[in-house]
Design a protein around this motif. Structure first.
Motif, short mmCIF file in Angstrom:
data_model
loop_
_atom_site.label_atom_id
_atom_site.label_comp_id
_atom_site.label_asym_id
_atom_site.label_seq_id
_atom_site.Cartn_x
_atom_site.Cartn_y
_atom_site.Cartn_z
N ARG A 20 65.58 45.69 15.08
CA ARG A 20 66.98 45.52 14.51
C ARG A 20 66.94 44.58 13.21
O ARG A 20 65.97 43.79 12.99
CB ARG A 20 68.10 44.86 15.51
CG ARG A 20 68.15 45.65 16.66
CD ARG A 20 68.54 44.85 17.74
NE ARG A 20 67.82 43.67 18.44
CZ ARG A 20 66.75 43.53 18.77
NH1 ARG A 20 66.20 44.74 19.18
NH2 ARG A 20 66.09 42.55 19.09
N ARG A 21 68.04 44.93 12.42
CA ARG A 21 68.43 44.30 11.35
C ARG A 21 69.72 43.45 11.57
O ARG A 21 70.51 43.97 12.28
CB ARG A 21 68.45 45.16 9.92
CG ARG A 21 67.26 45.67 9.60
CD ARG A 21 67.71 46.37 8.07
NE ARG A 21 67.45 47.93 8.14
CZ ARG A 21 66.39 48.45 7.86
NH1 ARG A 21 65.25 47.75 7.69
NH2 ARG A 21 66.11 49.73 7.82
N ALA A 23 72.91 41.83 9.53
CA ALA A 23 73.66 41.76 8.52
C ALA A 23 74.98 40.80 8.59
O ALA A 23 75.30 40.68 9.77
CB ALA A 23 74.22 42.96 8.08
#
Length: 154
Positions: A20-21, A23
């Motif tokens: 996952r990223r 943000a």
């Protein structure tokens, strides 16, 4: 088969979840997301140590309003006449347990007891208790000084 599922390790689950990223969310988006859920966790000081309780909330503009009940630990953290309030943190999230995708928001600020009877009546009609308690008879208003949020995306 049921026994196998209970013996899964953290590593087994980690392998099943795609990377996952993370943000960062802006203040406005974080507060908007906070308004989409009604349950979160308040962090406060109890006997000089951090304490956490799950509570219901609603948004009143940018402020987080948390319901209280007589006799509850939270009811004692802010005296009705305390004009400055106490520093608390409030966290809510929606994170899928399987994919680990979603968002989390933390608001830090001063909590003050709501004393206006009209406001209390309005909040009582809009807040639903998540446990069997007597009717709401008090509330805390958290004015956010610091708002942080993150979104976990694939």
């Amino acid at each position: 088969m049921e026994e196998e599922a209970t013996h899964r390790t953290v590593d087994d689950h980690r392998e099943a979840v795609a990377p996952r990223r993370m943000a960062q969310l802006g203040r406005a988006e974080a507060l908007r997301l906070l308004g989409t859920v009604s349950l979160g966790r308040i962090v406060f000081t109890q006997h000089a140590l951090p304490a956490v309780r799950p509570v219901n909330h609603l948004m009143d503009g940018d402020d987080v309003v948390v319901q209280l009940h007589d006799g509850a630990t939270l009811a004692s953290i802010v005296a009705p006449t305390d004009a400055t309030g106490v520093v608390v943190a409030y966290e809510a999230d929606v994170i899928d347990p399987e994919t680990h995708l979603g968002w989390s928001v933390v608001v830090t600020g001063y909590a003050r007891r709501v004393t206006d009877e009209g406001e209390l009546a309005s909040f009582a009609s809009r807040l639903r208790s998540w446990v069997d308690h007597p009717a709401m008879n008090a509330a805390l208003r958290i004015r956010p000084d610091l708002v942080t949020g993150l979104r976990l995306t694939p």
